[in-house]
Design an enzyme around this catalytic site. Structure first.
Site, PDB file in Angstrom:
ATOM      1  N   GLY A 248      -8.813 -28.942 -13.117  1.00  0.00           N
ATOM      2  CA  GLY A 248      -7.692 -29.820 -13.445  1.00  0.00           C
ATOM      3  C   GLY A 248      -6.386 -29.349 -12.840  1.00  0.00           C
ATOM      4  O   GLY A 248      -5.572 -30.146 -12.360  1.00  0.00           O
ATOM      5  N   ASP A 249      -6.172 -28.023 -12.850  1.00  0.00           N
ATOM      6  CA  ASP A 249      -4.975 -27.454 -12.227  1.00  0.00           C
ATOM      7  C   ASP A 249      -4.979 -27.713 -10.728  1.00  0.00           C
ATOM      8  O   ASP A 249      -3.928 -27.953 -10.116  1.00  0.00           O
ATOM      9  CB  ASP A 249      -4.903 -25.945 -12.487  1.00  0.00           C
ATOM     10  CG  ASP A 249      -5.035 -25.600 -13.960  1.00  0.00           C
ATOM     11  OD1 ASP A 249      -4.566 -26.397 -14.793  1.00  0.00           O
ATOM     12  OD2 ASP A 249      -5.615 -24.559 -14.274  1.00  0.00           O
TER      13      ASP A 249
END
Length: 303
Positions: A248-249
């Site tokens: 997600g990052d």
């Protein structure tokens, strides 16, 4: 400049243990230690994609020195506020199943918090501030909202990737972009979200609250981008899952690496989705080469 703020950084200590047995002596087959925390991950991905950023947040002790040293080795600028305790260590145990054990954050004083706010006063309308990750127990859950309000007069764009009460608090401050996953989106609205139509419905509700751009990640189903004009879908790439930490990052980092250059949201969404997949198929965060390998698989469509 892109600023990433990690209020709760960590050393991520990865342990490979074959056939882990609780309550017994186990031997580590392989290990590695990396600077961790969602904002730090975003900065590392940006650097891999040849985009500079500056890390903000709190850091302390011998563990904090390790993180600063590793970031310096990668050429990532940091301007952390020092704290008295040791930055936490998070253990990521990989065996037949994955187990995570997150450490305890150090105490943060009012003086140290004010020092961080002072750094935010330098931001301008040309800057992007990424508020990412969990909030330490020693800080109020409203801290992200307070930080966003602190920079609102500057015109800096604020990107948010958090969950729970911290996410609930900052939505009303109307950030530029938020990136919940479908579970976090459902938690905010008190519903269970499983389908694309449900993501579109509830993602649009965030836009109607005044958020310019919403990206909802759906794991192996891909991701959906929503603004006031359209819904875009990024399918998942094909590959072997090797790493569930940081995808997600990487999506956020990949998105910003393209947006900062071109301002094209469609291209930025494609690169973000490719970066998330590249990390999922790697043992560490994505590299530029791996992202470029993934890009042809990510065909953005309107849904």
């Amino acid at each position: 400049m892109i600023y990433t703020c990690t209020l709760n950084p960590a050393i991520d200590y990865f342990l490979q243990v074959d056939n882990f047995r609780a309550g017994e002596l186990n031997h580590v087959k392989a290990d590695r230690k990396m600077p961790g925390g969602k904002g730090i991950n975003v900065s590392r991905v940006l650097k891999h994609l040849e985009q500079d950023s500056k890390c903000l947040g709190f850091i302390g002790g011998f563990t904090g020195e390790f993180i600063k040293g590793k970031l310096a080795e990668e050429g990532i600028e940091a301007d952390f506020v020092p704290v008295d305790g040791d930055t936490r260590i998070n253990v990521k145990l990989k065996s037949d199943t994955e187990t995570e054990i997150n450490g305890v954050a150090p105490q943060i004083t009012d003086e140290q918090l004010n020092a961080l706010f002072a750094k935010l006063e330098t931001l301008t309308s040309e800057d992007i501030l990424v508020l990412s990750g969990s909030v330490p127990a020693t800080l109020p859950v409203t801290i992200y909202k307070e930080m966003m309000e602190h920079v609102s007069a500057s015109g800096a764009k604020v990107v948010v990737d958090t969950s729970g009460k911290a996410f609930r608090e900052i939505v009303d401050a109307k950030p530029f972009l938020v990136k919940p996953n479908h579970h976090e989106l459902g938690e905010y609205f008190g519903v269970t979200i499983d389908t694309f139509d449900e993501v579109k419905t509830y993602g649009k509700k965030l836009v109607e609250k005044g958020i310019d751009h919403v990206i909802v990640s759906m794991g192996g189903k891909g991701a959906i981008y929503i603004d006031k004009d359209e819904y875009l879908y990024a399918p998942p790439a094909k590959g072997v899952l090797k790493n569930s930490v940081g995808a997600g990052d990487s999506l956020v980092g990949g998105f910003l690496s393209e947006y900062a250059v071109s301002g094209d949201f469609r291209k930025a969404f494609q690169k973000g989705a490719a970066s998330g997949s590249a990390t999922a198929f790697s043992v560490d965060l994505c590299t530029k080469e791996k992202v470029e390998e993934m890009l042809p698989q990510i065909e953005i469509s309107t849904i």
